[in-house]
Design an enzyme around this catalytic site. Structure first.
Site, PDB file in Angstrom:
ATOM      1  N   ASP A 103       0.823  -1.217   0.000  1.00 31.52           N
ATOM      2  CA  ASP A 103       0.000   0.000   0.000  1.00 31.52           C
ATOM      3  C   ASP A 103       0.853   1.262   0.000  1.00 31.52           C
ATOM      4  OD1 ASP A 103      -2.142  -1.653   0.105  1.00 31.52           O
ATOM      5  OD2 ASP A 103      -2.924  -0.934   2.019  1.00 31.52           O
ATOM      6  N   HIS A 255       3.854  -2.403   3.119  1.00 34.29           N
ATOM      7  CA  HIS A 255       3.882  -1.017   2.630  1.00 34.29           C
ATOM      8  C   HIS A 255       5.197  -0.749   1.907  1.00 34.29           C
ATOM      9  CE1 HIS A 255       0.824  -0.856   5.814  1.00 34.29           C
ATOM     10  NE2 HIS A 255       0.306   0.163   5.151  1.00 34.29           N
TER      11      HIS A 255
END
Length: 745
Positions: A103, A255
């Protein structure tokens, strides 16, 4: 900042050029474009959308949620959710299958670092990208697609979608698709919402976001395991968080942006081979979904990174250019803000150090220019339609206490209002009135110099009132044989209106304080036309007054400085002038000052390469004029722009503190200047108000002056409307008389 200078006489008849009014249309268009660009920058930086930090997200996630509207099949189901045609389904990956999802990217540093690890281990990843980041770093997205990785939508500005209306949500998705289409020529049917987590955490407040995305044909992707790498808990804990239970298939969350991700990279490098040893295969989310559908006997295969249409790609390019242009503009403004800050602080330090030293030296008990100067003085008063103030001005000059004698020559330059008759009617024995056809102020001054009987020449405006001792004090610096010109202390006589008070502050801070600085640096650029004294020899050597520029006082001062003469400031010689009382008059005056100064700088530019005194003076003079007279006023609007931007889109407390710091610096400078000039501090209460109107007008003056100079425009001069000063100007604290030694220095 331009020095105060005198008025040029208007040439009547054909060919007259006047100062143009502010180009409000041009300035309005420029302002609108800049505002739009800053709004794009604010939007791309998520300044318009509700957001939540990770700590707030953790607190919300730890609270129990209501799930009356969320289907049980979703709460207990898999991380891939399909809502279509009124049917809701969720899917899990097959056993021993892992989809690595990332993300918040792309990031110019950590996305390549993550993909490097994935490529080394020959595994794909699914990257849920933020649209604004895609617009900023399209190359990273191109490389992801070229490397066989999958893209998903993670909104454009990473907002809390539950707090947004449907149209804003759709805008977030659409703009991200456009950015992806522009960067890589593909689109995606996958979406992951910011701050989402596991299926069992979906609450009633979140469910409308899922249903709305389903109506738009998106597959919502959550996760089975969360590495929590954003918290940087350590590589071992990241791996433990991401590891599935048993041999279950999982979508695991990582991430590749949003902070320092070295632990993420190190954890991936260990996690991937560890899971391969346990018999796991790595897939993209779509590949995993296809496997799950195949196991369920559903004949459907979704495509990874389907191509985008040409229209999407073109619109995406426009969006990308807008974001990149806004970022570039905001970055440039940031650097300019730093530059303005450096110039402002540097100028303030120079003023405090050098101007303070100048004042202390002049006020020392043993200071003097030399033996008393008692030579006779000729005062030249060029006048064009000065009926309002000529009588008071001439009386103040003729009645001075200079012991060597005062000759006043009023040169009437074709006045049509009876100026010459008023001066003659005074009947003063030491006043001569000379009439000539209108030829402009330089012509009138040269005529007066030619008719003057004395070697010391004082030039003044026809509306300026001298204090009784001003002439005597003004010529004392000529005791030094190296002094060729002397600038006096100009005061604003009409201080009743707010505009006049602002100019009074500007005269004390921006003009008189600067003169102390420039004298200390031997680069005084302007002896003001309101009160200035010259040696005839210096004037002759410099070629006299010319009409090459609108700033004939700056032109002649620079010529005298180049010739090697000293140009000094005599603070005790004070004269009172009438300042403009309306914004329109002020605009015309300052426009001419600014443009005339630029003309003089351009005229003398070739002397930069001169050797000796000429080159030294010109290099110092043009350097300081360029930095503090042109560049600093031209860039100063950046402070106001970023202050407004910060109030609306950044941390307001920090912005207010920074703005108050700049105001405090100005206030300290003002107090020092007023103390040095022995002025009362009471008027400084209007200084904060000056930041909201007066400064902005000065910005526009400088901007339009630069535009005029760059386009080769020519300006003329219109006479300002005057009402005349009282013969007794506002009182100020008395100056101590100059101390004269028994022998020359």
């Amino acid at each position: 900042m331009a020095e105060p200078r005198s008025r040029r006489h208007r040439r009547p008849g054909l060919g007259r050029r006047v100062v143009p009014p502010p180009s409000w249309t041009l300035l309005g268009v420029l302002g609108a474009v800049l505002t739009a660009v800053l709004f794009v920058a604010a939007y791309a930086n998520a300044s318009f959308a509700p957001d939540r930090g990770e700590d707030e997200h953790e607190q919300i996630a730890s609270q129990p949620v209501r799930q009356r509207e969320v289907p049980t099949s979703v709460v207990t189901g898999g991380p891939i959710i399909s809502i279509s045609g009124g049917h809701t389904r969720s899917y899990r990956l097959p056993p021993r299958t892992i989809a690595l999802t990332f993300d918040d990217g792309p990031d110019p540093i950590w996305t390549p670092a993550v993909t490097r690890v994935l490529n080394e281990h020959q595994v794909p990843g699914t990257f849920f990208v933020v649209g604004s980041q895609v617009a900023r770093y399209p190359k990273q997205v191109q490389e992801l697609v070229a490397g066989g990785h999958e893209l998903g939508v993670h909104t454009f500005t990473h907002p809390d979608l539950a707090a947004l209306p449907d149209w804003r949500r759709q805008l977030e998705y659409t703009q991200t698709q456009l950015a992806v289409a522009s960067a890589a020529g593909v689109r995606s049917s996958l979406i992951r919402f910011p701050y989402s987590s596991f299926p069992e955490a979906i609450g009633d407040d979140d469910w409308p976001v899922f249903t709305h995305a389903g109506d738009l044909d998106y597959l919502s992707v959550l996760n089975d395991t969360d590495s929590r790498d954003w918290a940087r808990p350590g590589v071992d804990e990241i791996i433990a968080n991401a590891t599935p239970t048993g041999y279950a298939g999982v979508v695991t969350l990582w991430h590749d942006a949003g902070g320092e991700r070295s632990q993420t990279v190190a954890a991936l490098d260990r996690f991937i081979p560890m899971m391969k040893e346990r018999g796991y295969r790595f897939v993209t989310v779509t590949e995993g979904l296809n496997l799950a559908l195949a196991e369920a006997g559903i004949a459907h295969r979704a495509q990874v990174n389907p191509p985008a249409g040409s229209g999407e790609r073109w619109r995406g390019r426009m969006l990308t250019w807008a974001v990149q242009g806004a970022d570039w503009t905001l970055g440039l403004l940031g650097w300019l803000f730093i530059g303005v800050g450096v110039l402002t602080v540097g100028r303030t330090v120079l003023l405090f150090v050098l101007a303070g030293r100048h004042a202390r030296r002049r006020r020392a008990k043993d200071w003097a220019w030399g033996p008393p100067v008692t030579e006779p003085v000729s005062v030249i008063v060029p006048a064009y339609n000065e009926k309002e103030g000529i009588a008071a001005a001439v009386r103040s000059l003729a009645g001075g206490d200079h012991p060597g004698g005062i000759e006043v020559i009023v040169v009437d330059d074709g006045s049509t209002d009876g100026t010459a008759e008023i001066a003659e009617s005074l009947g003063l024995p030491n006043v001569r009135v000379v009439r000539k056809p209108n030829g402009g102020k330089p012509s009138a001054l040269n005529t007066g110099v030619a008719l003057a009987r004395n070697e010391l020449i004082v030039m003044v405006d026809g509306d300026t009132i001298f204090e009784r001792d001003a002439l005597r004090r003004l010529v004392q610096p000529f005791a030094d044989p190296q002094v060729g010109a002397v600038a006096g202390n100009v005061k604003v006589g009409n201080r009743d209106s707010l505009i006049a008070k602002w100019q009074h502050i500007e005269y004390v801070i921006g003009f008189n304080l600067d003169r102390r600085l420039y004298e200390s640096l031997r680069c005084m650029s302007t002896v003001p036309g309101a009160i200035g004294a010259f040696r005839r020899e210096a004037l002759t050597y410099a070629g006299g007054m010319t009409d090459d520029t609108l700033a004939e006082d700056t032109d002649i001062t620079m010529a005298i400085g180049r010739a090697g003469w000293k140009v000094v400031y005599e603070e005790t010689a004070r004269a009172w002038t009438e300042a403009p009382t309306t914004l329109g008059q002020l605009w015309k005056q300052r426009y001419r000052w600014s443009y005339g100064t630029m003309q003089a700088m351009w005229k003398h530019r070739r002397s930069l390469l001169d050797s000796g005194a000429s080159g030294r003076f010109t290099r110092r003079c043009l350097l300081f004029l360029s930095l503090f007279g042109v560049l600093l006023p031209l860039l100063a609007p950046v402070i106001d722009l970023l202050a407004l931007y910060g109030l609306f889109f950044l941390d307001r407390t920090t912005t207010v503190i920074a703005w108050l710091g700049m105001l405090g610096l100005q206030l300290v400078t003002a107090v020092v200047a007023f103390r040095l000039d022995r002025e009362k501090l009471g008027v400084l209460w209007v200084l904060p108000l000056q930041q909201f109107a007066y400064r902005q007008l000065m910005y526009l003056v400088m901007i339009q002056s630069v535009v005029t100079a760059l386009t080769g425009g020519r300006l003329g001069w219109q006479k300002l409307r005057r009402t005349g000063l009282s013969p007794s100007p506002p009182t100020a604290p008395p100056m101590a008389p100059p101390r004269l030694p028994a022998r020359p220095r």
